[in-house]
Design an enzyme around this catalytic site. Structure first.
Site, mmCIF file in Angstrom:
data_model
loop_
_atom_site.group_PDB
_atom_site.id
_atom_site.type_symbol
_atom_site.label_atom_id
_atom_site.label_comp_id
_atom_site.label_asym_id
_atom_site.label_seq_id
_atom_site.Cartn_x
_atom_site.Cartn_y
_atom_site.Cartn_z
ATOM 1 C CG ASN A 195 -0.142 -0.052 2.516
ATOM 2 O OD1 ASN A 195 0.559 0.899 2.830
ATOM 3 N ND2 ASN A 195 -0.231 -1.149 3.271
ATOM 4 C CG ASP B 155 -6.149 -5.585 6.351
ATOM 5 O OD1 ASP B 155 -5.556 -5.623 7.448
ATOM 6 O OD2 ASP B 155 -6.868 -4.636 5.995
ATOM 7 C CE LYS C 140 9.137 -11.948 -13.795
ATOM 8 N NZ LYS C 140 9.794 -11.440 -14.979
ATOM 9 C CG PHE D 108 -2.296 5.559 13.475
ATOM 10 C CD1 PHE D 108 -1.584 5.201 14.609
ATOM 11 C CD2 PHE D 108 -2.121 6.835 12.954
ATOM 12 C CE1 PHE D 108 -0.703 6.102 15.217
ATOM 13 C CE2 PHE D 108 -1.249 7.737 13.539
ATOM 14 C CZ PHE D 108 -0.542 7.370 14.676
ATOM 15 C CE LYS E 174 -10.643 -0.042 10.947
ATOM 16 N NZ LYS E 174 -10.065 0.721 9.845
ATOM 17 C CE LYS F 93 -8.045 -3.602 14.348
ATOM 18 N NZ LYS F 93 -7.021 -3.729 13.321
HETATM 19 N N1 CTP Z 1 -3.484 -3.402 12.142
HETATM 20 C C1 CTP Z 1 -2.851 -4.465 12.724
HETATM 21 N N2 CTP Z 1 -2.755 -5.637 12.058
HETATM 22 C C2 CTP Z 1 -3.302 -5.791 10.831
HETATM 23 C C3 CTP Z 1 -3.986 -4.698 10.237
HETATM 24 C C4 CTP Z 1 -4.055 -3.504 10.932
HETATM 25 O O1 CTP Z 1 -2.371 -4.356 13.848
HETATM 26 N N3 CTP Z 1 -3.187 -6.931 10.207
HETATM 27 C C5 CTP Z 1 -3.558 -2.140 12.918
HETATM 28 C C6 CTP Z 1 -3.024 -0.934 12.175
HETATM 29 O O2 CTP Z 1 -1.632 -0.762 12.413
HETATM 30 C C7 CTP Z 1 -3.832 0.201 12.768
HETATM 31 C C8 CTP Z 1 -5.167 -0.454 13.091
HETATM 32 O O3 CTP Z 1 -4.920 -1.848 13.156
HETATM 33 O O4 CTP Z 1 -3.292 0.693 13.955
HETATM 34 C C9 CTP Z 1 -6.248 -0.204 12.088
HETATM 35 O O5 CTP Z 1 -5.772 -0.512 10.788
HETATM 36 P P1 CTP Z 1 -6.681 -0.306 9.510
HETATM 37 O O6 CTP Z 1 -5.919 -0.760 8.310
HETATM 38 O O7 CTP Z 1 -7.289 1.062 9.507
HETATM 39 O O8 CTP Z 1 -7.884 -1.270 9.799
HETATM 40 P P2 CTP Z 1 -8.109 -2.799 9.673
HETATM 41 O O9 CTP Z 1 -8.232 -3.354 11.057
HETATM 42 O O10 CTP Z 1 -7.068 -3.406 8.792
HETATM 43 O O11 CTP Z 1 -9.541 -2.840 8.995
HETATM 44 P P3 CTP Z 1 -10.000 -2.335 7.527
HETATM 45 O O12 CTP Z 1 -8.754 -2.428 6.657
HETATM 46 O O13 CTP Z 1 -11.034 -3.306 7.160
HETATM 47 O O14 CTP Z 1 -10.498 -0.954 7.691
#
Ligand code: CTP
Length: 399
Positions: A208, A277, A287, A322, A336, A340
């Site tokens: 990303n 994710d 490859k 975040f 979240k 969390k």
């Molecule tokens: N985070 C994490 N582990 C993951 C994904 C996210 O610890 N595998 C943490 C990120 O570092 C951030 C928080 O969870 O502090 C929220 O991340 P975000 O990407 O906004 O949300 P997701 O939980 O991944 O949900 P979505 O992508 O569906 O919004």
């Protein structure tokens, strides 16, 4: 502040004797102090006193035909990081506001291009006078900062506002210019930053656009405020801030391993990384070859949610997450925060132009466990980091 170059301007007030203590404390902090005095300040404290304490000549005459270093004070202005005028009399404020240059200090002020901090001292009637108020307003509109005088017994016997602020208060304000607050002394931060790379084959990965700037800014500010930092970072183009214990990683899985390993030895976890994710179910060893016009179907599996893993451990650490959202910012962030089990969440709208991932500035909403919300205006990431650290510190101080 070590090696900072500060010019201390002293004007003709009975409070000039307090500037002697300020010079002593600044020199003790490793600051190179150059004292410049207004035409009459020497009536209150002899230049020699400042000269002895600062270890440098004191400039108190604008034109001195005996002095080969004539105009030296203008050269000093070019090299200084900050000009502090303490004490500043009503007359000196007037000169500074109106651009007069009729003595060493007012001339230096005009020649100086850097930040200016003024600590006024005067009789309470003068302090309340419309002319003085207007001069202060003019100087403030130019970005000059003030340490306001305190109320108390003044040299003229009257009780009221006008007494030079306490020297430790002025010193703290000076320190804030150099970000030398050490209010995070002894607090151990574990900070994650940047994106993750989830490999598909030896040359391709899913990722990303996170730049890592936010997490690095938090790490930098923690160091500046005396805290300790382990910085776990996905791949970025940034240089690790000096003094952090840097742990690079690539995938979400590696990041999770490092977070779980270092969690025990920290007080605060700041999870600013944009963790992937999804990862490919199977990592191809070679490859993947293009098959003519045919596309490719990849099976992805969910990565471990690092914050959920932390929540399961019930570690008792202060945890900050975040939330990068493109819709329903507050609702999604609140969700979240709860799922969390976070103490604070920093939410930002990634669909808004000019802010977020790659930018140097961001506009965020900070929400705490009690669901108090604070919408911050657009600010440099370094300033957001500092405000976030203030919130973290006040939660840590709670009984
Ligand atoms: N985070 C994490 N582990 C993951 C994904 C996210 O610890 N595998 C943490 C990120 O570092 C951030 C928080 O969870 O502090 C929220 O991340 P975000 O990407 O906004 O949300 P997701 O939980 O991944 O949900 P979505 O992508 O569906 O919004």
């Amino acid at each position: 502040m070590k090696n900072a170059k500060i010019v201390l301007g002293v004007s003709a007030s009975i409070a000039a004797y307090k500037a002697v203590e300020l010079v002593r404390l600044l020199v003790k902090e490793g600051v190179e102090v150059r004292v410049v005095m207004s035409a009459n300040a020497g009536q209150f404290v002899a230049p020699l006193t400042f000269e002895a304490l600062s270890g440098h000549p004191v400039y108190h005459t604008q034109f001195d035909s005996q002095n080969s270093a004539e105009m030296e004070h203008i050269r000093i202005a070019e090299n200084a990081d900050l000009l502090v005028v303490a004490p500043a009399t009503a007359s000196m404020l007037g000169k500074m506001a109106h651009g007069l240059a009729d003595d060493a200090l007012s001339s230096l002020h005009l020649a100086f291009k850097g930040p200016v901090l003024i600590a006024p001292a005067m009789n309470e009637g003068m302090w309340g006078h419309a002319a003085v108020k207007e001069n202060i307003a003019v100087l403030k509109s130019r970005g000059v900062e003030f340490v306001d005088p305190e109320s108390g017994e003044l040299a003229c016997g009257v009780i009221g506002p006008g007494r030079l602020a306490d020297i430790p208060v002025i010193l703290n304000k000076i320190k804030s210019y150099f970000n030398q607050r050490d209010d995070l002394n002894g607090i151990r931060f574990l900070i994650t930053a940047g994106p993750t790379h989830e490999a598909i084959d030896p040359v391709r990965y899913l990722s990303n656009p996170s730049s890592g700037k936010m997490g690095y800014a938090v790490a930098e500010q923690v160091k500046a405020r005396g805290g300790e930092v382990v910085l776990i970072s996905g791949p970025t183009y940034l240089k690790p801030p000096p003094g952090v214990d840097f742990k690079p990683c690539k995938s979400a899985d590696e990041m999770n391993g490092l977070v779980q390993e270092y969690l025990e030895n920290c007080d605060v976890l700041v999870m600013s990384a944009a963790v992937g994710d999804f990862a490919a179910e199977n990592l191809e060893k070679e490859k993947i070859k293009k098959q003519g016009d045919e596309g490719l179907v990849l099976k992805l599996v969910a990565t471990k949610d690092i914050l959920l893993e932390v929540a399961k451990r019930n570690s008792g650490k202060l945890v900050v997450g975040f939330a990068a959202e493109s819709q329903n910012l507050v609702e999604s962030a609140l969700e979240k925060l709860k799922i969390k089990n976070l103490d604070l969440i920093v939410a930002n709208d990634i669909s808004a132009p000019g802010i977020g991932f790659q930018s140097d500035s961001n506009q965020v909403t900070i929400i705490d466990r009690e669901e108090n919300m604070e919408n911050l205006p657009l600010k440099p990431k370094r300033e957001i980091a500092d405000l976030l650290l203030d919130r973290i510190l006040s939660r840590l101080k709670r009984p």
